[in-house]
Design a protein around this motif. Structure first.
Motif, PDB file in Angstrom:
ATOM      1  N   PRO A   1       8.321  23.808 -18.024  1.00 27.40           N
ATOM      2  CA  PRO A   1       7.425  22.674 -17.793  1.00 27.40           C
ATOM      3  C   PRO A   1       6.484  22.953 -16.624  1.00 27.40           C
ATOM      4  CG  PRO A   1       9.675  21.920 -18.131  1.00 27.40           C
ATOM      5  CD  PRO A   1       9.737  23.417 -17.975  1.00 27.40           C
ATOM      6  N   PHE A   2       5.269  22.430 -16.706  1.00 26.06           N
ATOM      7  CA  PHE A   2       4.292  22.642 -15.639  1.00 26.06           C
ATOM      8  C   PHE A   2       3.522  21.352 -15.394  1.00 26.06           C
ATOM      9  CE2 PHE A   2       2.554  23.933 -19.710  1.00 26.06           C
ATOM     10  CZ  PHE A   2       1.299  23.360 -19.754  1.00 26.06           C
ATOM     11  N   HIS A   3       2.963  21.240 -14.189  1.00 27.36           N
ATOM     12  CA  HIS A   3       2.294  19.995 -13.815  1.00 27.36           C
ATOM     13  C   HIS A   3       0.886  19.922 -14.398  1.00 27.36           C
ATOM     14  CE1 HIS A   3       1.435  22.975 -10.745  1.00 27.36           C
ATOM     15  NE2 HIS A   3       2.577  22.756 -10.152  1.00 27.36           N
ATOM     16  N   THR A   4       0.528  18.723 -14.845  1.00 22.71           N
ATOM     17  CA  THR A   4      -0.812  18.471 -15.365  1.00 22.71           C
ATOM     18  C   THR A   4      -1.565  17.455 -14.510  1.00 22.71           C
ATOM     19  OG1 THR A   4       0.046  16.760 -16.865  1.00 22.71           O
ATOM     20  CG2 THR A   4      -0.133  19.011 -17.733  1.00 22.71           C
ATOM     21  N   ARG A   5      -0.833  16.662 -13.735  1.00 24.18           N
ATOM     22  CA  ARG A   5      -1.467  15.733 -12.794  1.00 24.18           C
ATOM     23  C   ARG A   5      -0.568  15.587 -11.572  1.00 24.18           C
ATOM     24  NH1 ARG A   5      -1.058  10.541 -11.357  1.00 24.18           N
ATOM     25  NH2 ARG A   5       0.384  10.034 -13.039  1.00 24.18           N
ATOM     26  N   PHE A   6      -1.114  15.891 -10.403  1.00 24.51           N
ATOM     27  CA  PHE A   6      -0.338  15.798  -9.174  1.00 24.51           C
ATOM     28  C   PHE A   6      -0.300  14.350  -8.668  1.00 24.51           C
ATOM     29  CE2 PHE A   6      -1.581  20.255  -9.172  1.00 24.51           C
ATOM     30  CZ  PHE A   6      -0.422  20.893  -8.746  1.00 24.51           C
ATOM     31  N   PRO A   7       0.791  13.941  -8.032  1.00 22.53           N
ATOM     32  CA  PRO A   7       0.845  12.598  -7.447  1.00 22.53           C
ATOM     33  C   PRO A   7      -0.144  12.415  -6.299  1.00 22.53           C
ATOM     34  CG  PRO A   7       3.050  13.510  -7.694  1.00 22.53           C
ATOM     35  CD  PRO A   7       2.095  14.628  -7.955  1.00 22.53           C
ATOM     36  N   VAL A   8      -0.411  13.495  -5.546  1.00 24.31           N
ATOM     37  CA  VAL A   8      -1.296  13.416  -4.383  1.00 24.31           C
ATOM     38  C   VAL A   8      -2.485  14.340  -4.599  1.00 24.31           C
ATOM     39  CG1 VAL A   8      -1.539  13.991  -1.930  1.00 24.31           C
ATOM     40  CG2 VAL A   8       0.484  12.758  -2.735  1.00 24.31           C
ATOM     41  N   ASN A   9      -3.677  13.750  -4.579  1.00 22.93           N
ATOM     42  CA  ASN A   9      -4.907  14.528  -4.679  1.00 22.93           C
ATOM     43  C   ASN A   9      -5.883  14.220  -3.553  1.00 22.93           C
ATOM     44  OD1 ASN A   9      -4.777  16.028  -7.424  1.00 22.93           O
ATOM     45  ND2 ASN A   9      -4.082  13.949  -7.902  1.00 22.93           N
ATOM     46  N   SER A  10      -5.517  13.303  -2.691  1.00 23.25           N
ATOM     47  CA  SER A  10      -6.385  12.926  -1.578  1.00 23.25           C
ATOM     48  C   SER A  10      -5.516  12.482  -0.409  1.00 23.25           C
ATOM     49  CB  SER A  10      -7.320  11.789  -1.979  1.00 23.25           C
ATOM     50  OG  SER A  10      -6.567  10.594  -2.218  1.00 23.25           O
ATOM     51  N   GLU A  11      -6.135  12.359   0.751  1.00 23.38           N
ATOM     52  CA  GLU A  11      -5.405  11.889   1.934  1.00 23.38           C
ATOM     53  C   GLU A  11      -4.854  10.493   1.717  1.00 23.38           C
ATOM     54  OE1 GLU A  11      -7.607  12.350   5.559  1.00 23.38           O
ATOM     55  OE2 GLU A  11      -8.607  14.176   4.837  1.00 23.38           O
TER      56      GLU A  11
END
Length: 353
Positions: free
Chosen positions: A91-101
């Motif tokens: 399995p691999f990530h397609t959307r990260f929980p954190v993309n900004s500060e």
């Protein structure tokens, strides 16, 4: 000896008849039995069964186990994709929980009973218990989970420009690791649980030793001390990638009596034994790609070399690949590990006086 006896005896300091063979083999188990690779990660019962068949076939002395390198993305609110294409092996990530500060402030500490893959992990561990196998919870190490919450390139920039954000994420991952292990200990008993933490993103190709000492080491020590205080006897850290410059720092991390240290191919086993062999069983570290690209004779020779080096490990040694064996590896190539042990690994680590 039964599948799990040899490794368990090694952890107890008892005699074993040969070098144990430790499995770092997941997707291959599905291919070996004619199933899609995703089955290993989506179906606890079938995953346990497919791994058990393969371990029996190739003479592995540990497992089955459940885990993958992208742990943390789904659990903290992101999205992952199960492997379906030919060269997708986990399995691999397609959307990260954190993309900004701003996203850091919105992170919520996951519930270890319900978050992401953890219900499947718990179902798998119940099968480990029912079949008298080592009970493990496998997840990323503190920094690797952080790099699965936030893109690692962003995380690395923040170590230089926004260190407080990195510490916030590391605080969250460390508390989460302790939460998970406590849940497993409450369920199965601390003395039966052997947590495994895979830490590839702490490699020196990604962060420097100074960054490791500042952003990783304190949290590794903290979570390890808290886990051992629960009554856990042994922990396994997979020290993946080139971490040669980190090894003096890794030596400060308590892992149990003994702990277990697995290494990537970039760390010579003699060096691994020098820094971490006094208190830990050393595991490793055949280059995974040779199982796909080299001849059986070449693989056999590498295994022999690793076994000979491993005999110097004071707390014992288990032969393994340095990371997951490719699912597309020819079966006879995988068999070379057991063949080499049968020829060169017959000895007692702890001979009776």
């Amino acid at each position: 000896m039964a599948v799990s006896d040899r490794a368990m005896r090694l952890l107890k300091g008892e005699t074993v008849d040969r070098t144990p063979l430790f499995p770092f083999i997941l997707g291959f188990c599905a291919k070996n039995a004619g199933y899609p690779i995703a089955t290993i990660y989506s179906d606890a019962h079938k995953s346990f069964e497919l791994q058990s068949w393969t371990h029996e076939q190739y003479g592995f002395d540990w497992g089955p186990l459940y885990g993958y390198a992208s742990y943390g993305t789904w659990e903290f609110g992101g999205e992952i994709k199960m492997p379906t294409a030919t060269y997708e092996q986990a399995p691999f990530h397609t959307r990260f929980p954190v993309n900004s500060e701003e996203d850091v402030a919105g992170l919520v500490r996951p519930d270890p009973k319900t978050a992401g893959v953890l219900p499947i992990s718990m179902e798998f561990s119940r099968l480990q218990e029912a079949n008298q196998r080592p009970i493990s919870i496998v997840c990323g190490g503190n920094f690797t989970i952080a790099g699965n919450i936030c893109p690692v390139e962003t995380l690395c920039r923040w170590t230089l420009k926004k260190p407080d954000l990195v510490h916030q994420i590391m605080r969250m991952t460390t508390d989460h690791i302790v939460d998970i292990v406590r849940y497993w200990c409450d369920t199965f008993g601390a003395e039966r649980v052997i947590p495994q933490f895979w830490e590839p993103l702490a490699a020196n190709i990604i962060i420097s030793p100074k960054q490791f000492e500042k952003f990783v080491l304190p949290y590794l020590v903290e979570s390890s001390e808290k886990i051992l205080a629960m009554g856990v006897r042994h922990m396994l850290y997979h020290i993946c990638g080139d971490q040669n410059k980190n090894l003096p720092l890794w030596a400060q991390v308590p892992m149990g009596d003994p702990g277990l240290c697995s290494f990537g191919l970039e760390v010579d086993l003699n060096v691994a034994i020098e820094y971490l062999g006094t208190n830990n069983v050393i595991i490793g570290n055949i280059d995974p790609k040779v199982f796909l690209s080299e001849t059986p004779q070449h693989i056999y020779g590498l295994c022999r070399e690793a076994i000979e080096k491993g005999k110097a490990a004071p707390r014992g040694f288990m032969l393994s690949s340095g990371c997951e064996i490719p699912p597309e590896a020819p079966p006879y190539h995988v068999y070379m590990m057991h063949k080499a042990i049968s020829r060169f690994g017959q000895h007692n680590w702890f001979p009776e006086e």
